[in-house]
Design an enzyme around this catalytic site. Structure first.
Site, PDB file in Angstrom:
ATOM      1  N   ASN A   1       0.880  -1.335   0.034  1.00  0.00           N
ATOM      2  CA  ASN A   1       0.064   0.027  -0.059  1.00  0.00           C
ATOM      3  C   ASN A   1       0.847   1.122  -0.083  1.00  0.00           C
ATOM      4  O   ASN A   1       1.420   1.728   1.074  1.00  0.00           O
ATOM      5  CB  ASN A   1      -0.877  -0.155   1.121  1.00  0.00           C
ATOM      6  CG  ASN A   1      -1.706   1.180   1.430  1.00  0.00           C
ATOM      7  OD1 ASN A   1      -1.712   2.007   0.413  1.00  0.00           O
ATOM      8  ND2 ASN A   1      -2.344   1.394   2.552  1.00  0.00           N
ATOM      9  N   TRP A   2       1.024   1.776  -1.211  1.00  0.00           N
ATOM     10  CA  TRP A   2       2.044   3.085  -1.488  1.00  0.00           C
ATOM     11  C   TRP A   2       1.280   4.335  -0.758  1.00  0.00           C
ATOM     12  O   TRP A   2       2.260   5.066  -0.689  1.00  0.00           O
ATOM     13  CB  TRP A   2       2.483   3.085  -2.822  1.00  0.00           C
ATOM     14  CG  TRP A   2       3.081   1.904  -3.459  1.00  0.00           C
ATOM     15  CD1 TRP A   2       3.424   0.815  -2.887  1.00  0.00           C
ATOM     16  CD2 TRP A   2       3.336   1.776  -4.927  1.00  0.00           C
ATOM     17  NE1 TRP A   2       4.099   0.059  -3.872  1.00  0.00           N
ATOM     18  CE2 TRP A   2       4.182   0.465  -5.042  1.00  0.00           C
ATOM     19  CE3 TRP A   2       3.081   2.691  -6.048  1.00  0.00           C
ATOM     20  CZ2 TRP A   2       4.525   0.282  -6.091  1.00  0.00           C
ATOM     21  CZ3 TRP A   2       3.635   2.158  -7.008  1.00  0.00           C
ATOM     22  CH2 TRP A   2       4.343   0.894  -7.477  1.00  0.00           C
ATOM     23  N   LYS A   3       0.113   3.953  -0.292  1.00  0.00           N
ATOM     24  CA  LYS A   3      -0.425   5.480   0.046  1.00  0.00           C
ATOM     25  C   LYS A   3      -0.167   6.709  -1.056  1.00  0.00           C
ATOM     26  O   LYS A   3      -0.104   6.511  -2.084  1.00  0.00           O
ATOM     27  CB  LYS A   3       0.069   5.625   1.493  1.00  0.00           C
ATOM     28  CG  LYS A   3      -0.116   4.380   2.322  1.00  0.00           C
ATOM     29  CD  LYS A   3       0.106   4.663   3.792  1.00  0.00           C
ATOM     30  CE  LYS A   3      -0.361   3.300   4.417  1.00  0.00           C
ATOM     31  NZ  LYS A   3      -0.022   3.434   6.211  1.00  0.00           N
TER      32      LYS A   3
ATOM     33  N   GLY B   1       2.660  -1.000   4.247  1.00  0.00           N
ATOM     34  CA  GLY B   1       2.832   0.325   3.980  1.00  0.00           C
ATOM     35  C   GLY B   1       4.373   0.602   3.599  1.00  0.00           C
ATOM     36  O   GLY B   1       4.787   0.399   2.755  1.00  0.00           O
ATOM     37  N   GLY B   2       4.979   1.086   4.463  1.00  0.00           N
ATOM     38  CA  GLY B   2       6.343   1.753   4.541  1.00  0.00           C
ATOM     39  C   GLY B   2       7.318   0.747   3.642  1.00  0.00           C
ATOM     40  O   GLY B   2       7.930   1.312   3.262  1.00  0.00           O
TER      41      GLY B   2
ATOM     42  N   GLY C   1       2.352   2.315  10.585  1.00  0.00           N
ATOM     43  CA  GLY C   1       3.325   3.237  10.486  1.00  0.00           C
ATOM     44  C   GLY C   1       3.975   3.795  11.903  1.00  0.00           C
ATOM     45  O   GLY C   1       4.669   4.825  11.828  1.00  0.00           O
TER      46      GLY C   1
ATOM     47  N   GLU D   1      -5.817  -4.734  10.275  1.00  0.00           N
ATOM     48  CA  GLU D   1      -4.426  -3.776  10.448  1.00  0.00           C
ATOM     49  C   GLU D   1      -5.019  -3.022  11.653  1.00  0.00           C
ATOM     50  O   GLU D   1      -5.888  -2.120  11.993  1.00  0.00           O
ATOM     51  CB  GLU D   1      -4.669  -2.682   9.277  1.00  0.00           C
ATOM     52  CG  GLU D   1      -4.322  -3.473   7.968  1.00  0.00           C
ATOM     53  CD  GLU D   1      -3.658  -2.302   6.947  1.00  0.00           C
ATOM     54  OE1 GLU D   1      -2.589  -2.501   6.315  1.00  0.00           O
ATOM     55  OE2 GLU D   1      -4.502  -1.373   6.888  1.00  0.00           O
TER      56      GLU D   1
ATOM     57  N   GLU E   1      -7.001   4.927   7.480  1.00  0.00           N
ATOM     58  CA  GLU E   1      -6.961   6.251   7.026  1.00  0.00           C
ATOM     59  C   GLU E   1      -8.150   6.813   6.309  1.00  0.00           C
ATOM     60  O   GLU E   1      -8.587   7.948   6.265  1.00  0.00           O
ATOM     61  CB  GLU E   1      -5.518   6.436   6.196  1.00  0.00           C
ATOM     62  CG  GLU E   1      -4.302   6.105   7.188  1.00  0.00           C
ATOM     63  CD  GLU E   1      -3.093   5.763   6.445  1.00  0.00           C
ATOM     64  OE1 GLU E   1      -3.042   5.498   5.207  1.00  0.00           O
ATOM     65  OE2 GLU E   1      -2.187   5.138   7.228  1.00  0.00           O
TER      66      GLU E   1
ATOM     67  N   SER F   1       3.145  -2.048  10.241  1.00  0.00           N
ATOM     68  CA  SER F   1       4.518  -2.135  10.549  1.00  0.00           C
ATOM     69  C   SER F   1       5.100  -3.550  10.093  1.00  0.00           C
ATOM     70  O   SER F   1       6.101  -3.905  10.974  1.00  0.00           O
ATOM     71  CB  SER F   1       5.004  -1.686  11.853  1.00  0.00           C
ATOM     72  OG  SER F   1       4.487  -0.278  12.250  1.00  0.00           O
TER      73      SER F   1
ATOM     74  N   HIS G   1      -9.502   1.260   4.153  1.00  0.00           N
ATOM     75  CA  HIS G   1      -8.370   1.356   4.913  1.00  0.00           C
ATOM     76  C   HIS G   1      -8.718   2.128   6.097  1.00  0.00           C
ATOM     77  O   HIS G   1      -9.491   3.233   6.045  1.00  0.00           O
ATOM     78  CB  HIS G   1      -7.207   2.001   3.839  1.00  0.00           C
ATOM     79  CG  HIS G   1      -5.840   2.181   4.789  1.00  0.00           C
ATOM     80  ND1 HIS G   1      -5.521   2.961   5.524  1.00  0.00           N
ATOM     81  CD2 HIS G   1      -4.825   1.094   4.886  1.00  0.00           C
ATOM     82  CE1 HIS G   1      -4.235   2.755   6.204  1.00  0.00           C
ATOM     83  NE2 HIS G   1      -3.918   1.602   5.549  1.00  0.00           N
TER      84      HIS G   1
HETATM   85  P1  PGA Z   1       2.791   0.296   7.600  1.00  0.00           P
HETATM   86  O1  PGA Z   1       1.382   0.507   6.910  1.00  0.00           O
HETATM   87  O2  PGA Z   1       3.353  -0.997   6.995  1.00  0.00           O
HETATM   88  O3  PGA Z   1       3.433   1.490   6.992  1.00  0.00           O
HETATM   89  O4  PGA Z   1       2.337   0.273   9.122  1.00  0.00           O
HETATM   90  C1  PGA Z   1       0.544  -0.638   6.658  1.00  0.00           C
HETATM   91  C2  PGA Z   1      -0.950  -0.008   6.150  1.00  0.00           C
HETATM   92  O5  PGA Z   1      -1.336   0.892   6.497  1.00  0.00           O
HETATM   93  O6  PGA Z   1      -1.492  -0.565   5.055  1.00  0.00           O
END
Ligand code: PGA
Length: 253
Positions: A9-11, A237-238, A176, A170, A100, A216, A98
């Site tokens: 998930n590149w956001k 994500g990251g 994050g 999640e 967010e 994470s 998600h």
């Molecule tokens: P993260 O994000 O791996 O940076 O914690 C995961 C996500 O929000 O899908």
């Protein structure tokens, strides 16, 4: 046997050229990896999706995914992107709900239920996200929260359609933050979700459902998380923004 999936998930990261470079580097690195039945997914920003899909199309078990999509077919919805538009550029997956999107864009379970239906009607695999915030973990209401998210967002589907969905658990406190749910904490929730699905749709549907962990995930913890019985991959994500890190997580599947 249900498939394992590692989805990036590149956001709101990567320009067009950076996204194409990242996807190309990962696909290149996958040349020596036998994915078998497993899948790799790039959740790219809308403006990059058509080009990222050109990188993935024709590569077995590698997919481009949207990070969101509209619940509507078409029309006067300024700023939105439809399932038909995604289909037209070769995108067959979408992350839906998600945390967010829920937190910053006010997306509710009821809205997400519509988005999931819209995805399925257009042959787009929904990666439906759920997960509790820290306060809900601490006051021990997290299972109720997750049950509500899963049942209100997905349980309007019939069994055939539910079988087309992927769920991502999640915990918001792990996204994050560098803090990861322990494999045991994550396994407990994954088994809980699978049991909810089994109670509603029967054991076969539940056993075939892929449930991903997100929060994470990185090369150092991916293998132990994905070794748990009910953890079928990751939503990353990251660590999905660096080809070598993402490849290491894929290899830990
Ligand atoms: P993260 O994000 O791996 O940076 O914690 C995961 C996500 O929000 O899908």
């Amino acid at each position: 046997m249900r498939s394992k999936i590692v989805a990036g998930n590149w956001k709101m990261n990567t320009t067009l050229s950076q996204g194409v470079e990242l996807a190309t580097a990962v696909v290149e690195g996958l040349k020596n990896v036998d994915l078998g039945n497993n899948k790799v997914v790039f959740g790219a920003p809308f403006v990059s999706l058509s080009e990222v899909a050109k990188v993935t199309n024709g590569v077995n078990n590698v997919h481009a995914s949207a990070q969101n999509m509209s619940q509507h077919n078409a029309g006067a919805y300024t700023g939105e992107v439809s399932a038909e538009m995604l289909n037209a550029v070769g995108v067959d997956m979408a992350i839906i709900g998600h945390s967010e999107r829920r937190e910053y864009f006010g997306e509710t379970n009821a809205l997400l239920a519509e988005k999931v239906s819209q995805a399925i009607e257009n042959n787009i695999t929904a990666i439906y996200c759920c997960g509790e915030v820290l306060a809900e973990r601490k006051n021990n209401t997290f299972k109720q929260v997750i049950e509500q998210q899963v049942s209100e967002g997905l349980f309007h589907l019939n069994a055939t359609d539910l079988a087309k969905v992927v769920i991502a658990y999640e915990p918001v406190w792990a996204i994050g933050t560098g803090e990861t749910a322990s494999p045991e904490q994550a396994q407990e929730v994954h088994a809980f979700i699978r049991n909810l699905v089994a109670n509603k749709y029967g054991n076969e549907v539940a056993q075939n459902l892929s449930i991903l962990y997100g929060g994470s995930m990185k090369p150092a913890n991916a293998a132990e998380l994905m070794a748990m019985e009910d953890i079928d991959g990751g939503l990353v994500g990251g660590a999905s923004l660096k080809a070598d890190m993402f490849l290491d997580i894929i290899k830990a599947m």
